[in-house]
Design a protein around this motif. Structure first.
Motif, short mmCIF file in Angstrom:
data_model
loop_
_atom_site.label_atom_id
_atom_site.label_comp_id
_atom_site.label_asym_id
_atom_site.label_seq_id
_atom_site.Cartn_x
_atom_site.Cartn_y
_atom_site.Cartn_z
N THR A 142 1.99 12.52 1.36
CA THR A 142 2.98 11.58 0.64
C THR A 142 2.62 10.09 0.76
O THR A 142 3.36 9.10 0.40
CB THR A 142 4.58 11.87 1.42
OG1 THR A 142 4.35 11.39 2.96
CG2 THR A 142 5.04 13.18 1.08
N GLU A 143 1.54 10.00 1.18
CA GLU A 143 1.26 8.34 1.62
C GLU A 143 -0.36 8.57 1.63
O GLU A 143 -1.08 9.26 2.11
CB GLU A 143 1.57 7.96 3.02
CG GLU A 143 1.63 6.58 3.33
CD GLU A 143 2.28 6.32 4.82
OE1 GLU A 143 3.51 5.95 4.40
OE2 GLU A 143 1.67 6.28 5.50
N VAL A 144 -0.82 7.20 1.19
CA VAL A 144 -2.17 7.00 1.06
C VAL A 144 -2.44 5.64 1.94
O VAL A 144 -1.88 4.72 1.61
CB VAL A 144 -2.84 6.67 -0.34
CG1 VAL A 144 -4.35 6.50 -0.15
CG2 VAL A 144 -2.65 8.03 -1.24
N GLY A 145 -3.38 5.70 2.89
CA GLY A 145 -3.31 4.50 3.92
C GLY A 145 -4.70 3.86 3.56
O GLY A 145 -5.77 4.43 3.11
N PHE A 146 -4.88 2.71 3.90
CA PHE A 146 -5.96 1.78 3.46
C PHE A 146 -6.21 1.08 4.72
O PHE A 146 -5.49 0.32 5.42
CB PHE A 146 -5.69 0.94 2.43
CG PHE A 146 -5.48 1.56 1.01
CD1 PHE A 146 -6.29 1.93 0.28
CD2 PHE A 146 -3.99 1.76 0.85
CE1 PHE A 146 -5.88 2.60 -0.93
CE2 PHE A 146 -3.67 2.34 -0.31
CZ PHE A 146 -4.63 2.77 -1.25
N ALA A 147 -7.62 1.44 5.38
CA ALA A 147 -7.95 0.74 6.85
C ALA A 147 -8.10 -0.61 6.68
O ALA A 147 -8.35 -1.11 5.78
CB ALA A 147 -9.08 1.69 7.09
N PRO A 148 -7.60 -1.09 8.12
CA PRO A 148 -7.65 -2.57 8.06
C PRO A 148 -9.42 -3.09 8.14
O PRO A 148 -9.42 -4.05 7.76
CB PRO A 148 -7.30 -2.67 9.67
CG PRO A 148 -6.61 -1.73 10.21
CD PRO A 148 -7.24 -0.58 9.19
N GLU A 149 -10.34 -2.20 8.28
CA GLU A 149 -11.61 -2.60 8.04
C GLU A 149 -12.32 -2.94 6.62
O GLU A 149 -13.14 -3.18 6.43
CB GLU A 149 -12.56 -1.46 8.90
CG GLU A 149 -12.32 -1.40 10.25
CD GLU A 149 -11.08 -0.26 10.47
OE1 GLU A 149 -10.52 -0.08 11.60
OE2 GLU A 149 -10.54 0.46 9.30
N MET A 150 -11.29 -2.51 5.76
CA MET A 150 -11.37 -2.83 4.44
C MET A 150 -11.63 -4.34 3.98
O MET A 150 -10.70 -5.00 3.97
CB MET A 150 -10.56 -2.26 3.32
CG MET A 150 -10.61 -0.56 3.50
SD MET A 150 -9.32 -0.08 2.41
CE MET A 150 -10.56 1.05 1.45
N GLY A 151 -13.07 -4.80 4.10
CA GLY A 151 -13.05 -6.33 3.84
C GLY A 151 -13.28 -6.53 2.44
O GLY A 151 -12.61 -6.02 1.61
N ASN A 152 -13.58 -7.78 2.40
CA ASN A 152 -13.77 -8.49 0.93
C ASN A 152 -14.50 -7.61 -0.20
O ASN A 152 -14.16 -7.54 -1.34
CB ASN A 152 -14.26 -9.63 0.96
CG ASN A 152 -13.32 -10.76 1.42
OD1 ASN A 152 -12.18 -10.64 1.48
ND2 ASN A 152 -14.06 -11.68 2.00
N ALA A 153 -15.29 -6.56 0.22
CA ALA A 153 -16.26 -5.95 -0.75
C ALA A 153 -15.34 -4.79 -1.44
O ALA A 153 -15.53 -4.58 -2.48
CB ALA A 153 -17.07 -5.16 0.09
N TYR A 154 -14.21 -4.49 -0.71
CA TYR A 154 -13.20 -3.73 -1.39
C TYR A 154 -12.29 -4.42 -2.30
O TYR A 154 -11.51 -3.70 -3.09
CB TYR A 154 -12.28 -2.83 -0.40
CG TYR A 154 -13.40 -1.87 0.60
CD1 TYR A 154 -13.20 -0.61 0.22
CD2 TYR A 154 -13.89 -2.40 1.34
CE1 TYR A 154 -13.98 0.24 0.87
CE2 TYR A 154 -14.64 -1.40 2.24
CZ TYR A 154 -14.70 -0.21 1.80
OH TYR A 154 -15.41 0.69 2.67
N MET A 155 -12.41 -5.76 -2.62
CA MET A 155 -11.31 -6.38 -3.29
C MET A 155 -11.61 -6.03 -4.82
O MET A 155 -12.67 -6.00 -5.54
CB MET A 155 -11.59 -7.86 -3.35
CG MET A 155 -10.48 -8.56 -3.98
SD MET A 155 -10.80 -10.45 -3.78
CE MET A 155 -11.30 -10.85 -2.22
N ASP A 156 -10.65 -5.63 -5.60
CA ASP A 156 -10.52 -5.15 -7.10
C ASP A 156 -11.14 -3.97 -7.12
O ASP A 156 -11.57 -3.36 -8.12
CB ASP A 156 -11.12 -6.36 -7.96
CG ASP A 156 -10.14 -7.61 -7.80
OD1 ASP A 156 -9.18 -7.33 -7.93
OD2 ASP A 156 -10.82 -8.79 -8.11
N ALA A 157 -11.50 -3.02 -6.14
CA ALA A 157 -11.91 -1.90 -6.17
C ALA A 157 -10.89 -0.77 -6.74
O ALA A 157 -9.72 -1.13 -6.54
CB ALA A 157 -12.75 -1.36 -5.11
N LYS A 158 -11.51 0.24 -7.45
CA LYS A 158 -10.61 1.25 -7.86
C LYS A 158 -10.77 2.55 -6.93
O LYS A 158 -11.64 3.01 -6.84
CB LYS A 158 -10.85 1.59 -9.34
CG LYS A 158 -9.94 2.72 -9.83
CD LYS A 158 -10.57 2.99 -11.28
CE LYS A 158 -9.75 4.10 -11.90
NZ LYS A 158 -9.97 4.46 -13.45
#
Length: 140
Positions: free
Chosen positions: A84-100
């Motif tokens: 019921t939920e998708v989590g996004f880790a705190p370690e996702m840095g700027n490289a993940y910005m605007d990723a799909k």
């Protein structure tokens, strides 16, 4: 569903389930594929493991990369949500910005009649399901 502007260390509500739209009861299993595509113009190598799902282990069991629903699904019924939920880790840095991020859930079913009482031991599952998940670009 599309969720926009997600940031690290957060979660988004998403639900995945299977519905029996047929006329006979069946066992069902699903395979889940997570894919992250970098923002346009980026060649960053992004780790899909940083995207997590809160899998419902009460009603689903994992075996050999598949999630099996623990009960027979009768016509018209839906499974309990796989997640019921998708989590996004705190370690996702700027490289993940605007990723799909894409999460693809592919379901399979086999008849439950005369096929035991345990979906993980049922006969008739096709291993070809793993090859059916393809990129949309490959379909064009």
């Amino acid at each position: 569903e599309t969720v926009l502007n997600v940031v690290p260390a957060t979660a988004a509500d998403q639900v995945a389930y299977v519905k029996n739209k047929g006329t006979v009861p069946f066992f069902t299993r699903v395979v889940v594929e997570k894919k992250i595509t970098p923002a346009e113009g980026s060649d960053a190598q992004l780790d899909a493991a940083l995207v997590t799902l809160n899998i419902n282990e009460d009603d689903w069991t994992e075996k050999d990369g598949f999630y099996f629903y623990k009960r027979i699904l009768k016509p018209g019924q839906e499974t309990s949500p796989l997640y019921t939920e998708v989590g996004f880790a705190p370690e996702m840095g700027n490289a993940y910005m605007d990723a799909k991020v894409e999460i693809r859930v592919l379901a399979q079913a086999v008849q439950s009649a005369n096929n035991g009482a345990d979906a993980t031991l049922a006969l008739g599952w096709s291993e070809a399901v793993r090859t059916l998940i393809v990129d949309e670009e490959e379909l064009q």
